[in-house]
Design an enzyme around this catalytic site. Structure first.
Site, PDB file in Angstrom:
ATOM      1  N   SER A  43      81.740 -11.484 -18.844  1.00  0.00           N
ATOM      2  CA  SER A  43      81.280 -11.879 -17.382  1.00  0.00           C
ATOM      3  C   SER A  43      82.088 -11.247 -16.374  1.00  0.00           C
ATOM      4  O   SER A  43      83.314 -11.186 -16.513  1.00  0.00           O
ATOM      5  CB  SER A  43      81.145 -13.350 -17.271  1.00  0.00           C
ATOM      6  OG  SER A  43      80.786 -13.716 -16.050  1.00  0.00           O
ATOM      7  N   GLY A  44      81.420 -10.557 -15.590  1.00  0.00           N
ATOM      8  CA  GLY A  44      82.011  -9.738 -14.522  1.00  0.00           C
ATOM      9  C   GLY A  44      82.275  -8.295 -14.856  1.00  0.00           C
ATOM     10  O   GLY A  44      82.829  -7.480 -14.033  1.00  0.00           O
ATOM     11  N   THR A  98      74.719  -6.607 -15.402  1.00  0.00           N
ATOM     12  CA  THR A  98      73.475  -6.657 -14.751  1.00  0.00           C
ATOM     13  C   THR A  98      73.318  -5.630 -13.892  1.00  0.00           C
ATOM     14  O   THR A  98      72.121  -5.198 -13.724  1.00  0.00           O
ATOM     15  CB  THR A  98      73.712  -8.095 -13.708  1.00  0.00           C
ATOM     16  OG1 THR A  98      73.775  -9.230 -14.600  1.00  0.00           O
ATOM     17  CG2 THR A  98      72.353  -8.287 -13.133  1.00  0.00           C
ATOM     18  N   GLU A 153      83.164 -13.871 -26.166  1.00  0.00           N
ATOM     19  CA  GLU A 153      84.015 -14.707 -25.000  1.00  0.00           C
ATOM     20  C   GLU A 153      84.909 -15.711 -25.766  1.00  0.00           C
ATOM     21  O   GLU A 153      84.417 -16.344 -26.808  1.00  0.00           O
ATOM     22  CB  GLU A 153      82.885 -15.655 -24.238  1.00  0.00           C
ATOM     23  CG  GLU A 153      82.055 -14.728 -23.162  1.00  0.00           C
ATOM     24  CD  GLU A 153      81.196 -15.623 -22.219  1.00  0.00           C
ATOM     25  OE1 GLU A 153      81.214 -16.923 -22.748  1.00  0.00           O
ATOM     26  OE2 GLU A 153      80.527 -15.348 -21.225  1.00  0.00           O
ATOM     27  N   ASN A 199      83.032 -13.722 -12.131  1.00  0.00           N
ATOM     28  CA  ASN A 199      82.135 -12.974 -11.607  1.00  0.00           C
ATOM     29  C   ASN A 199      81.446 -13.773 -10.593  1.00  0.00           C
ATOM     30  O   ASN A 199      81.005 -14.747 -10.580  1.00  0.00           O
ATOM     31  CB  ASN A 199      81.168 -12.383 -12.615  1.00  0.00           C
ATOM     32  CG  ASN A 199      80.287 -11.317 -12.073  1.00  0.00           C
ATOM     33  OD1 ASN A 199      80.164 -10.964 -11.100  1.00  0.00           O
ATOM     34  ND2 ASN A 199      79.117 -10.797 -12.988  1.00  0.00           N
ATOM     35  N   GLY A 221      78.839 -10.711 -23.564  1.00  0.00           N
ATOM     36  CA  GLY A 221      79.681 -10.085 -24.712  1.00  0.00           C
ATOM     37  C   GLY A 221      80.396 -11.166 -25.268  1.00  0.00           C
ATOM     38  O   GLY A 221      80.306 -12.581 -24.923  1.00  0.00           O
ATOM     39  N   SER A 233      77.208 -13.692 -11.954  1.00  0.00           N
ATOM     40  CA  SER A 233      77.188 -13.720 -13.374  1.00  0.00           C
ATOM     41  C   SER A 233      75.763 -14.205 -14.014  1.00  0.00           C
ATOM     42  O   SER A 233      75.439 -15.120 -13.662  1.00  0.00           O
ATOM     43  CB  SER A 233      78.184 -14.513 -13.980  1.00  0.00           C
ATOM     44  OG  SER A 233      78.358 -14.758 -15.327  1.00  0.00           O
ATOM     45  N   SER A 234      75.558 -13.089 -14.965  1.00  0.00           N
ATOM     46  CA  SER A 234      74.197 -13.854 -15.842  1.00  0.00           C
ATOM     47  C   SER A 234      74.269 -14.598 -16.779  1.00  0.00           C
ATOM     48  O   SER A 234      75.369 -14.738 -17.876  1.00  0.00           O
ATOM     49  CB  SER A 234      73.307 -12.352 -16.436  1.00  0.00           C
ATOM     50  OG  SER A 234      72.944 -11.645 -15.411  1.00  0.00           O
TER      51      SER A 234
END
Length: 1669
Positions: A164-165, A169, A444, A213, A442, A216-217
């Site tokens: 994330s971040g 996206t 985590e 982020n 990804g 973040s998605s």
């Protein structure tokens, strides 16, 4: 590990560091096998001992400096973690390059900043280019996928992953944008717009702010973009995975809920949103838990507007959008429902009936609030066949409320995705192939990891396995292709870890089994895990924590992660009770009821995991419970993941790994710890490891021969490179396992290239020593010979100097004797002369004293007498002077007072402009008055002179009489003894008085004459001054008028050029729309043909001869009233609307043209149209026709007003010239001033009219004028012109017109057409037109012109790729346009030629159509050449080595990326000869048709700009092009182009000037780049390059040999500081706009008088039916 021999003194190595992960060090001593320590020196100067137990423990070696900043990590000589991390850091921090290749993987580092590298010019630069030739970019990966899909017709996938971040996206959005631009080039449809419109919707409902982020998605998505046969986008489909529904009801600190909730709260003041009863996000429980309500730099209100626009683009109606927003607002209110505990111990709960949030929720969703309140606090159970209602505690009720809220949001998310897929679904059949873009989370790991992290890491395990196998497969394919004897490469397969999760009795099976148990718990599940995977046969990837019994550890491929079992069962079940669902199903809202409809058993479930099953506690049978078990979140996610893996395995994957450089979200800050952690997790290092396990370094034989020629023996030639390499390598590398020979390449193990580099350096060093010894010996011998020669020369010069010194001494001695003799003689003579002079002086002074004494006595006597006389005179003069001074003083005071008054009056008048003008106007009158006054004074002076002479004569007569009388009296006195004394005295007194009176009169007259003369002189001077002043004023006014005229002329030219550019852009757009119309028509015909219908081609039914007008047939009245050069010849919709209002009798005819041609064609053929096309087709057609007509009318008015203005300016200049040349300007000054004022007013009026013409308000008035000009009022029937007799024409009968057009234009053969004289077709058509016009048949003349224009358009479409034929029709169109313009009545009235007879009919509309056709033909001609040049510009200008042997091979730069599509080795690469050949073909075609040189200069100006912009854009994106040798090649190639332009006389049109950016780029690559003086010279030289371009080139500059040096960062910073002070007015840009189009201007060249006997018409044209008239 690399070869031990490389660990020598001075070698660079990497050692671990706790802060920087890896730091660079240098060996201070050689390493020998068996040493336990190596002595290292760190970068800070410290010396350390590094322990080495065995050679495998040696620190990794550093790569050569020449490889620093390499754009492909696999091209490094040493492949290890330290080298990868260092290379990424250098590229990211020093070069601001966020993209780097790692084999088939693109590593993207999030810059946390906006970079200007994603514009359309960048897309154009990457489109169609080879992936290995360009700098790493997300567009390069997209282009590779697109090219592979179109070439191999195989589906592709782009897998974008990262934590994330990291920018996943954004990368996915840019990828889809690239496909939308590249795939939308063929057919401009709305599919690309819809694909891009899905991004803001999914970001609003699926993205949220997290601690890592801001956007973040919180779900994974896989978008399949479908492409048609022509490579255009025809549809798309989206799949989603594992939506984080828990975020709807809970957010951690400093995080937010999904963006859509905050967007709705920000828009609560909008009128349509007030019914939702929303408030600030701080007042809702579901949005205020994180604490952060706002994101810096984000406008939630504007984001909602973009979301709504996206919904509209995708076809979601506004009422449906409001229903969706209503459900989302209801979720927010639902979170504020207050559930209170009651009963003993809080085992019951209830909701207040008056709860406001529940009331709002019930109203918004249209459900019963009381029922919902009841079933939120109770649940239904079935015990022994009885139905029981059990109350729930407050905690259970709140959990049920949150579960319902998550379920509602999940269903809404699923519905939105389904609507997006429905809108993106292809409307033109099944896509031929697709490109999938996977944007997935990804790996985590957090401090506390739960079910979401477990699923995410499970998905990454599957993706990593697929990635490893694909990389391994590519490596093996390379070895097989090169026919290598290879052994299987071992790589870490994570299949055991995947089996642990999804295998039999794995974690997911045990989790589902525990969820099926009535009293299952996390503790029981944890014990089962320990028993199954830890007790008997411990699993290699499973661990039990020491301090916890409710957690477990999985050893993933990236890291070991500890998961807490708490919450696993609830999240896997995703329990929701049936009663609240039934209440929602009965909702009055159609959308709410649709969301919760019961799906059939076989229906597909959402891949996002958002669709939840029913509660396990509901009344269900055993079979239902078993089916429910299959629908757990884990089961759904496993199924969707398997489906995803199947899809990816069936496609060709492309990988993008996004890296987050720091956790602070600061731009260009690199944290090595975080970066290496992500590199290990995303598989980049695994790619390095797999590459290093085989043969990572690969060279073609030619490149190896070019690089290591100094190490080879025997005959050396490029043709025998492979044989030379095979002979030399066994001697250079004794171990045959370290290299391998392939068919076209030689492969090396890791470190062997560095060994070869060391051998090469040693060989070069030895050769350098030998060269130095010879050079030093030669220098020593040269120095000795020079010293010996210098010694002889010094001796010779010294001896000569001594001899000259002796001769000089002798000469000085002789000169001294002569000087002494002369001096003594001079001294004695001077003494004698002094004594003699003294004696004479004493005598003179004595004699003078005596004489002066005598003189003083005489003077004293005379002075006394003179003093008396002087004193008396002085006293008399003083008295007179005082009186005179007093009188003069009084006069001066009076005159000064009057003068001051006059001066004040003149100053006041001077300040008044009107007085100044009146003064100028009355200047001549005043001059005339002064002249008359001077003449009058002259006449008075003459009269006074005559009177004076008469009086003098009278006085003389009186004096003579008096003298006679006096003599007579004296005589009488003498005669008489005693005269009378009284009488004599009286006479004497009278005489004296008469004399005094006469003297006074004479004095008075003299004074009057002097005054008159002085006044006359002053009047003459004043006249001269006024004349000079008038001349100066005339010159100043003439200069002002000239300046004003020139300024207005420049402004008008600029405005005309801008209008011309816009108008030609509209013509280009019109041509594109025509092409699209033809494409749609062909597609429609193909569609009808596939259904079995047989139709005639529309082009065959299109007659070139327009129908003859007939009064009885109203259907033909419209083509007659609307003459148009277009094939359809129909009025614009705006004209139709006006005609329908102004002309009721034409309503029936106008309705025939009410639809666009595309609509008519599709209706005739029965082709279904898209609803959006139906809605917008008519408006687009109306708008385009209106704008086109307005532009034509605007241009005609501008030209007419411009001509009128130029005529008036010429007249004004002639009048000014006449006025200046006239020596007597008195009578014309006033008229000239009035004319100047009138012209100024006229200029102001014209400027106002020009501004009004540009405004959009004038458009309707212009259209009305156009319609009234086309439709004359009723009753005004134009009179038929009389026939005019003109000889030398050609007569074409009515029935032969179609045959003439066919033989002359449509069906003429190419060889015959090119053999014709230039402009023959235009000449024949014009002579036929003149004959029809002279015979009085205007209708036939107009129809012939229209048919000719239509036929020329058809011929251009037929030869759309032929330069010669396009140039031929450009010449004919221009010549015909010039002939019609020359013989037009308006032009004839202007020129007034007596030899030509003007046309009687008005063909201005045809002339405009011919002008448009000329522009379209010119654009088609350039388009053909640009298309041919597009693919050869970059290879010819940048890559071709016109100077052989200049560019050396760079170390490591030859490795091509796996999966790329390099050019075939045997193919002929384009060179400058290819470019010059295409330019020469265009020049030959234009010269053959004798087109004007000005037009040719404009064409080559456009083409050279394209060449310069394309080459420069490619160079700015290619690191391998930025070196000194390549700059020399580029400069030489540009010089060839310049020489070609000058040899053809095309340098005057600006063609050479457009090459200046490329020339300065080549100079920038060649000049020195070290000192501040170099930076100053560089900035002053590169004026045609922007600051960003200069810095980019300096950043990309890479030496191709160790003899060059890199550009230091300090030098780049110095250049940036100098560029900040340079105000060149250029916009900040990196790439040039290759789509820029310069407006074309066709010069008007009046042709000579054309006659039929001058034309040489060959028989091959078959137009002998024409008769000479």
């Amino acid at each position: 590990m690399a070869t031990v021999e490389l660990y020598s003194k001075g070698a660079s190595v990497w050692v671990p560091d706790p802060d920087a992960v890896w730091v660079s060090a240098q060996l201070l001593q050689d390493y020998n096998t068996g040493d336990k320590h190596v002595l290292l020196q760190l970068t800070d100067g410290r010396e350390v001992q590094y322990a080495v137990e065995s050679p495998t423990d040696l620190p990794p070696l550093g790569n050569p400096d020449i490889l620093e900043g390499e754009n492909d990590l696999t091209a490094l000589s040493f492949l290890h973690e330290a080298a990868v991390l260092h290379n990424l850091r250098v590229r990211f921090l020093d070069y601001s390059s966020i993209y780097t290749y790692c084999g088939i993987v693109l590593v993207a580092i999030n810059p946390y900043d906006q970079l200007p590298i994603y514009g359309e010019e960048v897309i154009d630069a990457y489109s169609g280019q080879d992936m290995a030739d360009m700098e790493p970019h997300i567009f390069s990966v997209a282009e590779e996928a697109y090219r592979t899909m179109t070439r191999e017709e195989k589906n592709q996938s782009i897998i974008i992953s990262g934590e994330s971040g990291s920018g996943k996206t954004v990368s996915a959005k840019f990828t889809m944008r690239y496909f939308a631009v590249v795939g939308g080039a063929a057919e401009q449809t709305s599919v690309e717009e819809r694909v891009l419109a899905s991004n803001p919707i999914m970001e609003s409902i699926g993205n949220a702010k997290t601690t890592r982020n801001d956007n973040s998605s919180r779900f994974g998505k896989y978008i399949e973009i479908g492409f048609g046969r022509k490579g255009d986008i025809i549809g798309a489909n989206m799949r989603t995975y594992l939506l984080e529904k828990s975020r709807v009801v809970f957010q951690a600190s400093a995080e937010r809920n999904y963006h859509i909730f905050y967007q709705l709260c920000a828009s609560r003041q909008l009128p349509e949103m007030r019914a939702l009863k929303l408030d600030a996000p701080e007042h809702f429980r579901y949005t205020n838990q994180g604490g952060d309500m706002l994101i810096p730099g984000t406008d939630d209100l504007a984001d909602l507007e973009r979301t709504r626009n996206a919904f509209t683009i995708l076809g979601v109606q506004p009422n449906q959008q409001m229903e969706l927003f209503t459900i989302l607002a209801a979720v927010l209110h639902f979170g504020n429902v207050n559930i209170q505990a009651s009963g003993r111990g809080g085992d019951r709960s209830y909701i207040d009936v008056e709860d406001r949030s529940l009331a709002v929720f019930s109203k918004l969703l249209g459900v019963e609030g009381s029922q919902l309140a009841h079933w939120l606090c109770h649940r239904r159970l079935t015990v022994a066949g009885e139905m029981l209602v059990k109350p729930m505690s407050g905690q259970q009720a709140m959990e049920a409320r949150d579960a319902l809220a998550k379920h509602i949001y999940g269903q809404l998310f699923t519905w939105t995705v389904q609507r997006l897929n429905a809108a993106l679904r292809s409307q033109r059949g099944q896509p031929k192939s697709f490109i999938g873009v996977l944007d997935i989370y990804g790996f985590e790991t957090f401090d506390r990891n739960s079910f979401e992290q477990f699923c995410i890491n499970y998905a990454n395990e599957k993706l990593q396995q697929q990635f490893n196998r694909h990389v391994f497969q590519l490596e093996q394919e390379e070895y097989v292709r090169e026919e290598l004897a290879w052994s299987r490469i071992e790589f870490s397969d994570n299949q055991p870890c995947i089996n642990l999760i999804e295998g039999h009795l794995g974690l997911l099976d045990l989790l589902d089994e525990e969820c099926k148990m009535p009293k299952g718990s996390e503790e029981s599940w944890a014990r089962k895990l320990y028993d199954q995977h830890q007790s008997d046969k411990p699993h290699a990837h499973f661990r039990k924590p020491r301090m916890s019994n409710t957690a477990f550890i999985i050893l993933h491929f990236a890291d070991a992660v500890q998961y807490e079992c708490d919450g696993f069962l609830d999240k896997n079940r995703d329990t929701i009770f049936e009663e609240p669902i039934n209440i929602l199903r009965a909702s009055q809202s159609e959308l709410v009821a649709e969301l919760f409809q019961v799906e059939p058993t076989g229906s597909s479930v959402s891949l996002s995991g958002g669709r939840s099953s029913l509660a396990n506690g509901s009344i269900l049978s055993g079979k239902r419970a078993h089916r429910e078990h299959k629908l757990t979140v884990g089961f759904q996610f496993r199924q969707s993941l398997q489906l995803l893996m199947d899809t990816l395995n069936s496609t060709t994957p492309h990988y993008v790994r996004c890296i987050k450089p720091n956790d602070l979200k600061q731009p260009f800050v690199f944290d090595p710890k975080r970066a290496v952690q992500q590199l290990r997790a995303c598989g980049v290092l695994e790619t390095i490891r797999i590459s290093a396990a085989g043969y990572p370094s690969r060279w073609t034989y030619e490149e190896f021969f070019s690089r290591y020629r100094v190490l080879l023996h025997g005959p050396q030639s490029q043709e025998q490179a492979a044989a030379s390499c095979r002979r030399a390598l066994p001697e250079l590398i004794p171990d045959p396992e370290q290299y391998c020979f392939g068919k076209t390449k030689v492969f090396f193990r890791a470190g062997q290239v560095a060994l070869l580099e060391r051998l090469r350096a040693e060989r070069l060093r030895a050769a350098g020593v030998i060269i130095q010894s010879w050079v030093r010996g030669w220098l020593a011998r040269l120095r000795y010979s020079r010293t010996r020669w210098a010694t002889f020369t010094i001796q010779r010069y010294c001896r000569g100097a001594l001899a000259r010194r002796l001769a000089l001494t002798l000469r000085y001695t002789k000169a001294a004797v002569v000087i002494q003799k002369t001096y003594r003689m001079v001294a004695v003579r001077q003494l004698f002369l002094m004594i003699r002079q003294a004696t004479i002086t004493i005598q003179a002074f004595t004699r003078g004293t005596l004489a002066r004494r005598r003189h003083r006595l005489v003077v004293a006597e005379r002075a006394a007498v003179l003093l008396q006389a002087t004193a008396r005179g002085w006293l008399a003069r003083r008295a007179y002077g005082r009186v005179r001074s007093a009188v003069l003083l009084m006069q001066c005071c009076a005159r000064r007072r009057a003068a001051r008054r006059e001066l004040l009056k003149l100053k006041a008048e001077a300040r008044s402009v009107e007085k100044y003008r009146e003064l100028n106007k009355g200047m001549e009158v005043k001059l005339m008055q002064l002249q008359l006054r001077a003449d009058h004074e002259a006449r008075e002076s003459a009269a006074l002179r005559e009177t004076l002479h008469a009086e003098r004569d009278a006085h003389a007569a009186d004096l003579d009489a008096l003298r006679g009388a006096l003599q007579k009296l004296e005589t009488q006195k003498q005669e008489q003894a005693q005269p009378g004394p009284t009488v004599t005295e009286r006479e004497v007194e009278e005489r004296r008085r008469a004399e005094e009176k006469a003297a006074q009169e004479i004095l008075r007259l003299t004074q009057e004459m002097q005054a008159v003369q002085a006044e006359r002189d002053s009047l003459g001077k004043e006249k001269e001054a006024l004349s000079a002043r008038l001349v100066e004023q005339e010159k100043a006014q003439e200069e002002c008028v000239r300046q004003a005229v020139s300024q207005a002329d420049v402004a008008l030219r600029a405005e005309l050029d801008e209008e011309r550019r816009k108008y030609q852009g509209l013509l280009r757009e019109f041509t594109r729309l025509e092409q699209r119309y033809d494409n749609l028509r062909e597609m429609s015909l193909l569609t009808e043909g596939s259904k079995g219908h047989r139709r005639t081609d529309s082009t065959q039914s299109l007659s070139l001869e327009p129908p003859s007008p007939s009064p009885s047939s109203p259907s033909f009245s419209i083509p007659q009233l609307f003459p148009s050069p277009l094939p359809s010849a129909r009025p614009s919709p705006e004209e139709v609307r006006r005609v329908s209002v102004t002309s009721p009798c034409l309503e029936r005819s106008v309705s025939f043209w009410g639809e666009t041609p595309m609509d008519q064609l599709m209706e005739k053929m029965g082709v279904a149209k898209d609803p959006a096309v139906k809605m917008r087709g008519e408006d687009l057609g109306h708008a385009y026709d209106a704008v086109r007509l307005a532009n034509k009318l605007l241009e005609s008015q501008l030209r007419s007003q411009r001509r009128q203005w130029e005529e008036e300016i010429d007249t004004l200049r002639r009048q000014l010239g006449t006025t200046v040349s006239d020596p007597s300007p008195g009578a014309q000054q006033e008229g000239l001033q009035e004319q100047l004022e009138a012209r100024e007013l006229e200029c102001m009026r014209l400027r106002r009219e020009l501004k009004e013409l540009r405004s959009t308000v004038t458009l309707r008035r212009l259209l009305a004028q156009a319609v009234f000009s086309v439709f004359p009022p009723e009753g005004s029937v134009p009179s038929l012109p009389k026939a005019v007799t003109v000889t030398g024409l050609l007569e074409c009968r009515k029935r032969d017109e179609a045959k003439l057009i066919k033989n002359l234009i449509t069906d003429v053969r190419v060889d015959s057409a090119l053999s014709l004289p230039p402009g023959l077709a235009a000449g024949v058509l014009f002579l036929c037109l003149r004959q029809a016009d002279c015979s009085g048949d205007q209708t036939r003349a107009r129809s012939l012109c229209t048919a000719a224009v239509t036929a020329m358009k058809a011929a251009l479409k037929k030869h759309s790729s032929d330069v010669d034929m396009t140039a031929l029709w450009l010449k004919n169109a221009c010549l015909l346009n010039d002939l019609l313009t020359q013989h037009s009545p308006k032009k004839f009235r202007t020129l007034g030629s007596e030899e030509m007879v003007p046309l009687t009919c008005d063909l201005s509309d045809v002339t405009r159509a011919l002008g448009d056709l000329c522009i379209q033909t010119y654009q088609q001609l350039l388009s053909i050449t640009e298309t041919r040049l597009q693919n050869i510009i970059v290879p010819a200008m940048l890559e071709s080595e016109t100077i052989p042997g200049l560019s050396g091979s760079k170390l490591g730069g030859s490795r091509k990326r796996a999966g790329s599509d390099p050019r075939p080795a045997g193919a002929d690469a384009p060179t400058m000869a290819s470019v010059l050949r295409e330019l020469g073909a265009l020049h030959t075609a234009l010269s053959r048709q004798a087109l004007p040189p000005a037009l040719m200069e404009q064409a080559f100006h456009q083409l050279t700009y394209l060449i310069s912009a394309s080459a420069l854009n490619s160079l700015l994106l290619r690191k391998d092009m930025c070196c000194w040798s390549r700059g020399m090649q580029i400069r030489y190639n540009v010089s060839l182009l310049e020489e070609w332009l000058r040899s053809h006389g095309l340098q005057a049109g600006g063609a050479v000037a457009t090459l200046e950016p490329l020339i300065q780029t080549a100079q920038l690559l060649q000049v020195g780049k070290k000192t501040d003086a170099d930076a100053q010279a560089l900035v002053q030289t590169c004026t045609a390059l922007s600051g960003q371009q200069i810095v980019k080139i300096l950043t990309l500059y890479t030496p191709h040999s160790e003899l060059e040096e890199r550009v230091t960062l300090n030098f780049i910073r110095s250049v940036q500081a100098l560029l900040k002070g340079r105000s060149d007015g250029q916009p900040p840009q990196l790439l040039m706009d290759v789509r820029r189009v310069f407006p074309v201007t066709f010069p008007y060249l009046p042709p000579s008088v054309l006659r039929a006997d001058q034309l040489d018409i060959p028989d091959s044209l078959k137009i002998s039916f024409l008769r000479r008239a």
